[in-house]
Design an enzyme around this catalytic site. Sequence first.
Site, PDB file in Angstrom:
ATOM      1  N   ILE A 495       0.855  -1.187   0.000  1.00  0.00           N
ATOM      2  CA  ILE A 495       0.000   0.000   0.000  1.00  0.00           C
ATOM      3  C   ILE A 495       0.897   1.245   0.000  1.00  0.00           C
ATOM      4  CG2 ILE A 495      -1.840   1.213   1.208  1.00  0.00           C
ATOM      5  CD1 ILE A 495      -2.599  -1.451   2.471  1.00  0.00           C
ATOM      6  N   GLU A 538       1.655  -3.723   5.755  1.00  0.00           N
ATOM      7  CA  GLU A 538       0.769  -3.272   4.687  1.00  0.00           C
ATOM      8  C   GLU A 538       1.032  -4.024   3.385  1.00  0.00           C
ATOM      9  OE1 GLU A 538       4.319  -0.405   4.723  1.00  0.00           O
ATOM     10  OE2 GLU A 538       3.155  -1.573   6.121  1.00  0.00           O
TER      11      GLU A 538
END
Length: 624
Positions: A495, A538
């Site tokens: 991300i 992430e």
Amino acid sequence: MAKSWCWLLLSIITSALQLAHAEVVLAIDTNEERGLNLSQWAYYTNDIPELNIQQVSRLSSSRWQKLTPDVTNHVGKPAYWVKFTLYNQTPDIVRRFISIENPHIDKLDLYHLVNDTLYKQIAMGDSLPFDQRPIINNNFLYPFELSQDQMHSFYIRVETQGSANLPLNLYSPNELAKRTETQSLTHGFQLGALTAIGLFSLFIAITTGSFSYSYYSGYVLSVTLLVATLHGFAFRFLWPNWPHVQQLMLLLLIPLTIMFALLFTEKVLQLKYHGVRLLRMCRYGAAIAALMVIITPFLDYSVALVSYISAVLISSVLLMVIAIIQSLKGHKLAKLFTLAWSGLLVGSFITASMYLGLLHLPIAHQTPLMMGLSFEIVFMAAILAIRYNDERKAKMRIQQEALKQAEHLRQSREESLRMEAQSNEKLEQMVQERTLELEIALRELNEANQKLTEQTTIDSLTGVKNRAAFDKRLQAEGRLSRRQQTPMAILMLDIDRFKSINDNHGHLAGDQCLRLIAQALKAKLKRPADLVSRFGGEEFAIILPNTAQDGALQVAESIREAIDELPLSWDNQTIPLTVSIGVCAEVVEDEDHTQLLLDHADKALYQAKNEGRNKVVLFGSEEE
């Protein structure tokens, strides 16, 4: 004018023929939970050895005929093909099981076509080890899923030397579970009862030295093993890795059962004292049955099976005639014996007629025989009990005449034995109740362990697989890629600017971001074999089996576009989301290659980060 009428008549005949050969497609409804008999939607054609599945699927409709019981209810039928087509008329994914409930078919080659494209090929049959079945079950099961507007065609090549009966059924998971439980309970009760009677008779034979009980225990135990073989339990639990034993055992048990039945009849009807000719017939029949056991391994399976089925009918008629003759002479046990053997005789005739294709009933071939056997064995046990009781009474009269002075001691001893039997009965009941409680507790503990094992593979925040599940699946798919020489793709996702989301909006917003992206990833992966997992922080990792570089890039780009358009609102603020994706797709060559693929995908991910984020990068030679 006459010519026009001829053309019109020819057109009508042609249309009628096309309509007669038109194939019916079964539309599946998700709300339908009942089992379906697929025979009315199935078609068959004789096997042509030089044709493969592509050529068979392109055969014209005129080559296929409606599948009816008189086609398959034969022994030693040549190989043939069966096909049927299913269609999902609902927007939901439908999960179903195809069940072929004849555990004695030698070889089944099932070809699953989706929209006329070969999707999967499965080989089954009792000529293969039991653990090679797609689902461990006494019957042959094949699971599959139907998506919306998909046409699923199934082609099954059947090759067997025994009964070619092909009971095809379609079950939902719930209905299959209910049917399996019901069959297991019924068959388990039947086998348990037969085993108990057989062992009880064996123990009595050992303790008393009675030939009657010896032959009866041999007969019951042979029938028990025969029933277990017919239902597939013996192959599953006794010799799962020896399919040749499974194919031979049925032929061995039939004459063995006949031999013990004839010897038992000789003893229980006391033919030695009441009929010398009948005694010779029983002994000659037993000798022939013993010879059949010896020569069975050298006979052709189909010929032997038909011969032994005929032998069952002949011996059943013979024993019935013997019982009737003895009953007409006033033999006390012969009447009960006649009643007992009549049930087996009727069941044998019905089963044999079904195996030989002379009779068609909507039940399994062995069901009438099993019912007749159960009826006959119960009555035979009653006959033995009556005879044992008569012998006991005769001994008691002799003892009363010879030992009147010991009558009181005998009665006291019998009373003690009766009280001991009652105490043992109560103790056994208490032990059974306690055993049942322990079994229930163990079952609940096993279910809890299964749920716990499932939970340990799921990431609690995102709901996708965790890193441990990813590593295990990566190793398995790598071995499959190396064995089948098919490419495997790995996608590494990160991300973009996730730290700023946590810093500016809080960790709860970051958690919501992870959940949304995980849901989007699961929605984009359509194949059951695809795996998405949270790799750490992430980062997410995706395994795409049997996927080349072009396909992997296409999936990665669709994921990137979907996340780029994904709305994330937090505290009335819209947070833009983008991901960077690294892709690597290769054919795995050795055990270390899977980790190398993961490392290449990770390098491609960092290149995507360095080139500005929100980008898909394929690992290539220049990165290496």
